[in-house]
Design an enzyme around this catalytic site. Structure first.
Site, PDB file in Angstrom:
ATOM      1  N   GLY A   1       0.718  -1.256   0.000  1.00 14.82           N
ATOM      2  CA  GLY A   1       0.000   0.000   0.000  1.00 14.82           C
ATOM      3  C   GLY A   1       0.748   1.307   0.000  1.00 14.82           C
TER       4      GLY A   1
ATOM      5  CB  CYS B   1     -13.636   1.856 -31.167  1.00 15.00           C
ATOM      6  SG  CYS B   1     -14.691   2.578 -32.386  1.00 15.00           S
ATOM      7  CD  GLU B   2     -14.563   2.656 -24.113  1.00 13.57           C
ATOM      8  OE1 GLU B   2     -14.779   1.476 -24.436  1.00 13.57           O
ATOM      9  OE2 GLU B   2     -14.810   3.109 -22.979  1.00 13.57           O
TER      10      GLU B   2
ATOM     11  CE1 TYR C   1      -1.660  -3.597  -8.831  1.00  9.58           C
ATOM     12  CE2 TYR C   1      -0.663  -1.563  -8.051  1.00  9.58           C
ATOM     13  CZ  TYR C   1      -1.081  -2.856  -7.820  1.00  9.58           C
ATOM     14  OH  TYR C   1      -0.908  -3.417  -6.573  1.00  9.58           O
TER      15      TYR C   1
ATOM     16  CD  GLU D   1       0.471  -9.387   1.107  1.00  5.62           C
ATOM     17  OE1 GLU D   1      -0.428  -8.553   0.857  1.00  5.62           O
ATOM     18  OE2 GLU D   1       0.228 -10.532   1.466  1.00  5.62           O
TER      19      GLU D   1
ATOM     20  CE1 TYR E   1      -8.998   1.326 -10.029  1.00  2.00           C
ATOM     21  CE2 TYR E   1      -6.907   1.650 -11.136  1.00  2.00           C
ATOM     22  CZ  TYR E   1      -7.849   0.807 -10.603  1.00  2.00           C
ATOM     23  OH  TYR E   1      -7.645  -0.533 -10.623  1.00  2.00           O
TER      24      TYR E   1
ATOM     25  N   GLY F   1       3.776  -3.703  -3.802  1.00  3.41           N
ATOM     26  CA  GLY F   1       3.758  -3.935  -5.250  1.00  3.41           C
ATOM     27  C   GLY F   1       4.163  -2.655  -5.964  1.00  3.41           C
TER      28      GLY F   1
HETATM   29  N1  LLP Z   1      -1.512  -7.083  -0.899  1.00  3.32           N
HETATM   30  C1  LLP Z   1      -2.826  -7.144  -1.179  1.00  3.32           C
HETATM   31  C2  LLP Z   1      -3.660  -8.110  -0.481  1.00  3.32           C
HETATM   32  C3  LLP Z   1      -3.377  -6.290  -2.140  1.00  3.32           C
HETATM   33  O1  LLP Z   1      -4.675  -6.348  -2.393  1.00  3.32           O
HETATM   34  C4  LLP Z   1      -2.544  -5.369  -2.816  1.00  3.32           C
HETATM   35  C5  LLP Z   1      -3.092  -4.483  -3.829  1.00  3.32           C
HETATM   36  C6  LLP Z   1      -1.175  -5.344  -2.505  1.00  3.32           C
HETATM   37  C7  LLP Z   1      -0.693  -6.216  -1.532  1.00  3.32           C
HETATM   38  C8  LLP Z   1      -0.212  -4.422  -3.180  1.00  3.32           C
HETATM   39  O2  LLP Z   1      -0.502  -3.108  -2.904  1.00  3.32           O
HETATM   40  P1  LLP Z   1       0.452  -1.928  -3.427  1.00  3.32           P
HETATM   41  O3  LLP Z   1       1.736  -1.999  -2.630  1.00  3.32           O
HETATM   42  O4  LLP Z   1       0.712  -2.174  -4.871  1.00  3.32           O
HETATM   43  O5  LLP Z   1      -0.306  -0.716  -3.185  1.00  3.32           O
HETATM   44  N2  LLP Z   1      -5.230  -1.659  -9.778  1.00  3.32           N
HETATM   45  C9  LLP Z   1      -5.123  -0.613  -8.769  1.00  3.32           C
HETATM   46  C10 LLP Z   1      -4.427  -1.110  -7.531  1.00  3.32           C
HETATM   47  C11 LLP Z   1      -5.118  -2.253  -6.921  1.00  3.32           C
HETATM   48  C12 LLP Z   1      -4.403  -2.732  -5.701  1.00  3.32           C
HETATM   49  C13 LLP Z   1      -4.951  -4.030  -5.306  1.00  3.32           C
HETATM   50  N3  LLP Z   1      -4.293  -4.608  -4.217  1.00  3.32           N
HETATM   51  C14 LLP Z   1      -4.358   0.551  -9.338  1.00  3.32           C
HETATM   52  O6  LLP Z   1      -4.027   0.521 -10.530  1.00  3.32           O
HETATM   53  O7  LLP Z   1      -4.139   1.552  -8.650  1.00  3.32           O
END
Ligand code: LLP
Length: 431
Positions: A248, A360-361, A390, A290, A334, A292
């Protein structure tokens, strides 16, 4: 500049990780995802060293593959010594096919089918992060049939609203993930798991949201989790060995975004956790998170070629590119902000454009109201920054466009990690 891997040469042309963006686009074609491997590794090392200094040697960051999953990323994670969070047989299979060790995979997902559970067990995935009671029952049956005792973390919902955007808010009581503490269901979830012979309850998991900048969110999460851990010890006599606080941390998409000092934030989480645990008389569990986005986002850049510039007098102007919502759906989904740069100087006069794609939108906008040189025209190259998370992972074949390739940048060289999808690839499943 937004990030120190984005610079300009003395003639004003754009460089990414020290390499000419135009030269990369000439060599690999557009639309093109660039990934700065050196930056990914730097981000991994930042997390590992912050975890070790705050929590000791056994603490482990797990890379959340949902941000960007392809073989080369998992090879890098194996080399850097990070664990992995996977959410599907596809992510698990990608990691395994890259030689990533199954025992370091933590398997997430709120809708695991029987086939998914069997797949993960048969491939020796180290830990299931169990989302709900139905999954728990099914996992017990499958583990028992195989004579295994499967390590799990139980995903609970602490009831925290991180105040980021709705679609990525995952910690509030009524979200679809995990089992809420507030309603008493989380305690029953732990009780049920403890009663299952083939389930080894190692610890707890929670994830409160993504793009979190508010330092307080993780501290309040620690308070709630330790409160629940103390309740579980009191009621069930169980002391957890692992605690996973999810992902997060936010990243900078524009100059208006703050810079998150992640090692400092992790230090604060560690201090809060130690003090709450000692008040509760609980030992410090192995600490996991975690991340990402904060590992790969600033390692990414997408490069487009301009197909057309459309000026509608009295209304607005568009720069239409050879990409769009198929390679970056985040503004459409978003309303996400991005920094957009022209790759070469085109005079001083600037104008405001919507950066559009070729789907096409009419909603196919990569970013609205951006400032670019007024003379921008067909054949120019446009770069969108901070697209490492993402974007590739959320890309689609809408309108039957193929996904762009992923080209990695390492030590001044570039190499292909994912090749461009051709029409034959898009057609491969059609009978
Ligand atoms: N762990 C869990 C259980 C999660 O659901 C997520 C993200 C992460 C870790 C990784 O979170 P991060 O460090 O990347 O913030 N598609 C959306 C983001 C969706 C995030 C979903 N879960 C976007 O493009 O902003």
């Amino acid at each position: 500049m937004l990030c120190d891997n984005i610079t300009r040469a003395s003639d004003g042309t754009l460089l990414f990780a020290g390499q000419s963006v135009n030269a990369l686009a000439d060599r690999w074609g557009t639309p093109l995802y660039l990934m700065d491997e050196d930056r990914i590794r730097q981000n991994c090392r930042m997390y590992l060293s912050a975890f070790r200094s705050a929590f000791g040697e056994d603490a482990l960051p797990l890379y959340a593959g949902k941000a960007a999953a392809f073989r080369q990323i998992y090879r890098i994670m194996a080399e850097e010594g990070l664990g992995v969070d996977a959410v599907s047989p596809g992510e698990i299979g990608t990691a395994l096919s890259a030689g990533y060790p199954a025992e370091n995979i933590y398997y997430h997902g709120d809708g695991k089918t029987d086939q998914d559970i069997a797949f993960a067990l048969d491939h020796g995935v180290g830990c299931f992060i169990v989302d709900n009671g139905d999954e728990l029952i099914s996992l017990q049956e499958h583990a028992s049939a195989r004579g295994l005792r499967q390590k799990v973390l139980l995903r609970i919902t602490p009831g925290i609203d991180p105040h980021t955007y709705h679609a990525i808010n995952t910690g509030a009581v009524d979200v679809k993930f995990g089992v809420p503490v507030e309603t008493g269901q989380a305690m029953e979830f732990v009780r049920a798991a403890l009663g299952m012979k083939n389930i080894d309850v190692a610890g707890l998991h929670c994830h409160v949201g993504s793009m979190v900048f508010d330092e307080d969110v993780f501290l309040r999460t620690v308070d709630l989790m330790v409160g629940f851990m103390a309740d579980v010890r009191g009621e069930l006599g169980l002391v957890f060995r692992e605690l996973n606080l999810g992902g997060g941390y936010g990243v900078r998409y524009t100059d208006d975004d703050p810079t998150a000092d992640i090692p400092a934030r992790i230090g604060e989480v560690a201090a809060r956790l130690r003090s709450r645990l000692s008040e509760a008389g609980l030992p410090v569990p192995r600490f996991l998170m975690e991340p990402g986005r904060s590992i790969v986002a600033d390692a990414g850049m997408t490069v487009y070629t301009v197909c057309s510039v459309k000026r509608i007098p009295g209304y607005k102007s568009y720069v239409i590119t050879d990409g769009g919502m198929t390679d970056n759906p985040r503004y459409c989904l978003y309303g996400s902000a991005y920094t957009v740069l022209h790759t070469a100087p085109r005079g001083k006069l600037r104008a405001i454009f919507d950066l559009a794609g070729r789907c096409c939108e009419s909603g196919d906008i990569i970013q609205p109201a951006i400032s670019l040189p007024a003379a921008t025209g067909r054949g120019d190259r446009i770069a969108v920054c901070t697209t490492g998370a993402y974007n590739y992972s959320m890309a689609s074949n809408y309108n039957r466009f193929g996904r762009p390739p992923v080209v990695m940048l390492r030590g001044g060289e570039s190499y292909l990690a994912v090749r461009r999808e051709r029409i034959e690839d898009v057609l491969a499943q059609d009978l």
